[in-house]
Design an enzyme around this catalytic site. Structure first.
Site, PDB file in Angstrom:
ATOM      1  N   GLY A  29       2.674   6.656  -1.147  1.00 14.26           N
ATOM      2  CA  GLY A  29       1.782   6.793  -2.037  1.00 14.26           C
ATOM      3  C   GLY A  29       1.425   6.775  -3.061  1.00 14.26           C
TER       4      GLY A  29
ATOM      5  N   MET B 188       1.439  -2.043   5.406  1.00 15.08           N
ATOM      6  CA  MET B 188       2.933  -2.752   5.656  1.00 15.08           C
ATOM      7  C   MET B 188       2.676  -3.529   7.123  1.00 15.08           C
ATOM      8  SD  MET B 188       4.748  -2.265   3.059  1.00 15.08           S
ATOM      9  CE  MET B 188       5.836  -3.069   3.832  1.00 15.08           C
TER      10      MET B 188
ATOM     11  N   HIS C 189       2.453  -6.449  -4.099  1.00 11.30           N
ATOM     12  CA  HIS C 189       3.146  -7.367  -3.617  1.00 11.30           C
ATOM     13  C   HIS C 189       3.983  -6.595  -4.759  1.00 11.30           C
ATOM     14  CE1 HIS C 189       6.310  -9.310  -0.290  1.00 11.30           C
ATOM     15  NE2 HIS C 189       6.216 -10.107  -1.724  1.00 11.30           N
TER      16      HIS C 189
ATOM     17  N   ILE D  96       0.438  -6.887   8.886  1.00 11.73           N
ATOM     18  CA  ILE D  96      -1.100  -7.557   8.689  1.00 11.73           C
ATOM     19  C   ILE D  96      -1.621  -7.574   9.243  1.00 11.73           C
ATOM     20  CG2 ILE D  96      -0.663 -10.277   8.904  1.00 11.73           C
ATOM     21  CD1 ILE D  96       2.725 -10.506   9.087  1.00 11.73           C
ATOM     22  N   LEU D  97      -2.834  -8.501   8.605  1.00 14.95           N
ATOM     23  CA  LEU D  97      -4.411  -8.094   8.505  1.00 14.95           C
ATOM     24  C   LEU D  97      -4.667  -9.485   9.147  1.00 14.95           C
ATOM     25  CD1 LEU D  97      -5.247  -5.988   6.017  1.00 14.95           C
ATOM     26  CD2 LEU D  97      -5.683  -5.509   8.231  1.00 14.95           C
TER      27      LEU D  97
ATOM     28  N   ASN E 284       2.050   4.666  -5.325  1.00 12.76           N
ATOM     29  CA  ASN E 284       0.590   3.441  -5.931  1.00 12.76           C
ATOM     30  C   ASN E 284      -1.000   4.630  -6.131  1.00 12.76           C
ATOM     31  OD1 ASN E 284       2.036   0.651  -6.862  1.00 12.76           O
ATOM     32  ND2 ASN E 284       3.066   1.508  -4.668  1.00 12.76           N
TER      33      ASN E 284
HETATM   34  C1  GAR Z   1       5.165  -0.569  -2.745  1.00 14.65           C
HETATM   35  O1  GAR Z   1       6.302  -1.233  -3.174  1.00 14.65           O
HETATM   36  C2  GAR Z   1       4.410  -1.581  -2.715  1.00 14.65           C
HETATM   37  O2  GAR Z   1       4.821  -2.780  -3.226  1.00 14.65           O
HETATM   38  C3  GAR Z   1       4.881  -2.401  -1.495  1.00 14.65           C
HETATM   39  O3  GAR Z   1       5.784  -1.437  -0.370  1.00 14.65           O
HETATM   40  C4  GAR Z   1       5.642  -0.258  -1.650  1.00 14.65           C
HETATM   41  C5  GAR Z   1       4.165   1.010  -1.097  1.00 14.65           C
HETATM   42  O4  GAR Z   1       4.798   1.996  -2.140  1.00 14.65           O
HETATM   43  N1  GAR Z   1       4.406  -3.375  -0.167  1.00 14.65           N
HETATM   44  C6  GAR Z   1       4.678  -3.804   0.494  1.00 14.65           C
HETATM   45  O5  GAR Z   1       5.981  -4.859   0.037  1.00 14.65           O
HETATM   46  C7  GAR Z   1       4.002  -4.979   0.623  1.00 14.65           C
HETATM   47  N2  GAR Z   1       4.131  -5.933   1.232  1.00 14.65           N
HETATM   48  P1  GAR Z   1       4.098   3.693  -1.936  1.00 14.65           P
HETATM   49  O6  GAR Z   1       3.585   3.514  -0.690  1.00 14.65           O
HETATM   50  O7  GAR Z   1       5.149   4.471  -2.656  1.00 14.65           O
HETATM   51  O8  GAR Z   1       2.998   2.913  -3.314  1.00 14.65           O
END
Ligand code: GAR
Length: 182
Positions: free
Chosen positions: A6, A78, A97, A80-81, A8
């Site tokens: 989390g 992570m 992404h 797929i929907l 982001n």
């Molecule tokens: C992030 O790098 C995001 O872009 C990626 O997972 C990470 C999550 O980090 N998303 C994907 O790969 C989606 N296909 P976080 O939990 O620290 O935000």
């Protein structure tokens, strides 16, 4: 919608984006702790708790709708929907992404960018359509690849770029500054 640590989500909250609810498909992840500490309504809705994907997605969609969300932002979600789930939030669901789409859809984007000898990598915010990682691009942020980069060091710099870009994209959508998908 999250699945993991989390970071982001934390950046989104720090930027002052009004987050009504956070749903994770995994329990016990750091992102849920961040949301809980921020006093946000949370739910861990795991696929294995449901007989089928439809029931699992219905539970997530019901939670999101009951919370009164008008935009759904995937932030490290992570799984797929299905097209049915995406249709339910048509024009109101975005993804982040870790690559410069259309390059490197799917997983392990940082290692694949290095293996391909790319000079730059980055991240993409895009509207979600049923085809994986293929919706209309809203914004991208680029990161230069250094000769000494490993997947880990590259991931760290891309993540920092994500933290700068994604909260602003969400703010811009909420403020009506981003064109809606066709
Ligand atoms: C992030 O790098 C995001 O872009 C990626 O997972 C990470 C999550 O980090 N998303 C994907 O790969 C989606 N296909 P976080 O939990 O620290 O935000």
């Amino acid at each position: 919608m999250i699945s993991g640590k989390g970071s982001n989500l934390a950046a989104i909250l720090e930027a002052g984006v009004p987050v009504k609810a956070v749903v994770s498909n995994r329990s016990g992840v750091g992102g849920l702790d961040i949301a809980r500490a921020a006093g946000i309504q949370i739910a861990a809705i795991e696929r294995k708790a449901f007989a089928g994907r439809t029931e699992w997605e219905d539970a997530m969609a019901g939670f999101i709708e009951a919370a009164g969300c008008n935009l759904v932002a995937l932030a490290g979600f992570m799984r797929i929907l299905s097209g049915a789930f995406i249709d339910r939030f048509k024009g109101r669901i975005v993804n982040l992404h870790p690559s410069l789409l259309p390059d490197f859809k799917g997983l392990d984007t940082h290692a694949r960018a290095l293996a391909a000898g790319k000079k730059e990598h980055g991240c993409t915010a895009h509207w979600i359509i049923p085809e994986l990682d293929e919706g209309p691009i809203i914004r991208q942020a680029k990161v230069k690849i250094r000769p000494e980069d490993t997947p880990q060091t590259l991931q760290e710099r891309v993540l920092a770029a994500e933290h700068m870009m994604y909260p602003q994209v969400i703010k811009d959508i909420l403020a009506g500054r981003v064109d809606l998908p066709e």
